[in-house]
Design a protein around this motif. Structure first.
Motif, short mmCIF file in Angstrom:
data_model
loop_
_atom_site.label_atom_id
_atom_site.label_comp_id
_atom_site.label_asym_id
_atom_site.label_seq_id
_atom_site.Cartn_x
_atom_site.Cartn_y
_atom_site.Cartn_z
N GLY A 8 0.92 -1.69 -0.10
CA GLY A 8 -0.07 0.04 0.19
C GLY A 8 1.06 1.34 -0.30
N VAL A 9 2.09 1.60 0.61
CA VAL A 9 2.82 2.33 0.58
C VAL A 9 3.38 2.83 -0.64
N ILE A 10 3.90 1.50 -0.83
CA ILE A 10 4.82 1.56 -2.31
C ILE A 10 3.57 2.47 -3.66
N TYR A 11 2.84 1.18 -3.58
CA TYR A 11 1.73 1.82 -4.48
C TYR A 11 1.39 3.86 -4.32
N GLY A 12 0.59 3.62 -3.04
CA GLY A 12 0.37 4.87 -2.37
C GLY A 12 1.57 6.60 -2.95
N PHE A 64 3.50 5.82 -5.59
CA PHE A 64 3.43 5.63 -6.58
C PHE A 64 2.50 7.25 -6.99
N PHE A 65 0.88 6.60 -6.54
CA PHE A 65 0.29 7.47 -6.46
C PHE A 65 0.01 8.76 -6.28
N ILE A 66 0.57 9.30 -5.72
CA ILE A 66 0.96 10.69 -4.41
C ILE A 66 2.03 11.38 -5.28
N GLY A 100 -0.23 12.15 -8.96
CA GLY A 100 -0.98 13.12 -8.61
C GLY A 100 -0.37 14.80 -8.11
N ALA A 101 0.98 14.66 -8.01
CA ALA A 101 1.58 15.81 -7.67
C ALA A 101 2.48 16.78 -8.92
N ALA A 102 2.85 15.51 -9.54
CA ALA A 102 3.64 16.32 -10.88
C ALA A 102 2.29 15.53 -11.97
N ILE A 125 -6.96 9.12 -4.19
CA ILE A 125 -6.86 8.09 -4.02
C ILE A 125 -4.79 7.55 -3.87
N GLY A 126 -3.74 7.93 -3.57
CA GLY A 126 -2.87 7.41 -3.10
C GLY A 126 -2.82 6.83 -1.55
#
Length: 128
Positions: free
Chosen positions: A30-34, A36-38, A41-43, A63-64
């Motif tokens: 969850g931390v790895i995928y989260g 990645f999404f964060i 999303g920030a980019a 979502i992250g």
């Protein structure tokens, strides 16, 4: 060496242990995928491109964070259920097949006996 056989497992204890193990695994995933999404999303928000890009970036961040919370809980619940089912199946089959056999060997600590006690003798010369 003693040979032992596991005849049955405690269903709840196996389910709790398996649920906890999968919860910890879910934390890592969850931390790895989260993250990645964060980061994605920030980019997306930083690139600009109007209101749609900002909205998409913020939603990816949400979502992250949701993945960081949801995946460990989902894995933990799924692990608990699968651990309980696995223990029930094992207990049912162990009655007909005989269970899992394993060997136990006692471990002895290296032991050095204490030195013999010192024998005290009375003083040779009496006090004057």
């Amino acid at each position: 060496m003693a040979q032992m056989t596991i005849r049955r497992f405690g269903v709840i204890s196996v389910a709790k242990m398996y649920g906890l193990l999968l919860f910890v695994l879910g934390l890592f995933i969850g931390v790895i995928y989260g993250l990645f999404f964060i980061i994605f999303g920030a980019a997306m928000s930083a690139m600009g491109g109007g209101r749609e890009a900002t909205t998409g970036g913020v939603s990816s961040v949400v979502i992250g964070i949701g993945m960081m919370i949801g995946i460990p809980i989902f894995y933990g619940v799924l692990g608990f259920i699968m651990g309980a089912i696995g223990a029930l199946v094992y207990n049912a089959l162990a009655g007909t097949i005989g269970g899992v056999k394993f060997d136990l060997e006692g471990v002895q600590q290296e032991y050095a006996p204490p030195p013999p006690p010192h024998h005290w003798e009375p003083h040779q010369y009496p006090a004057q």
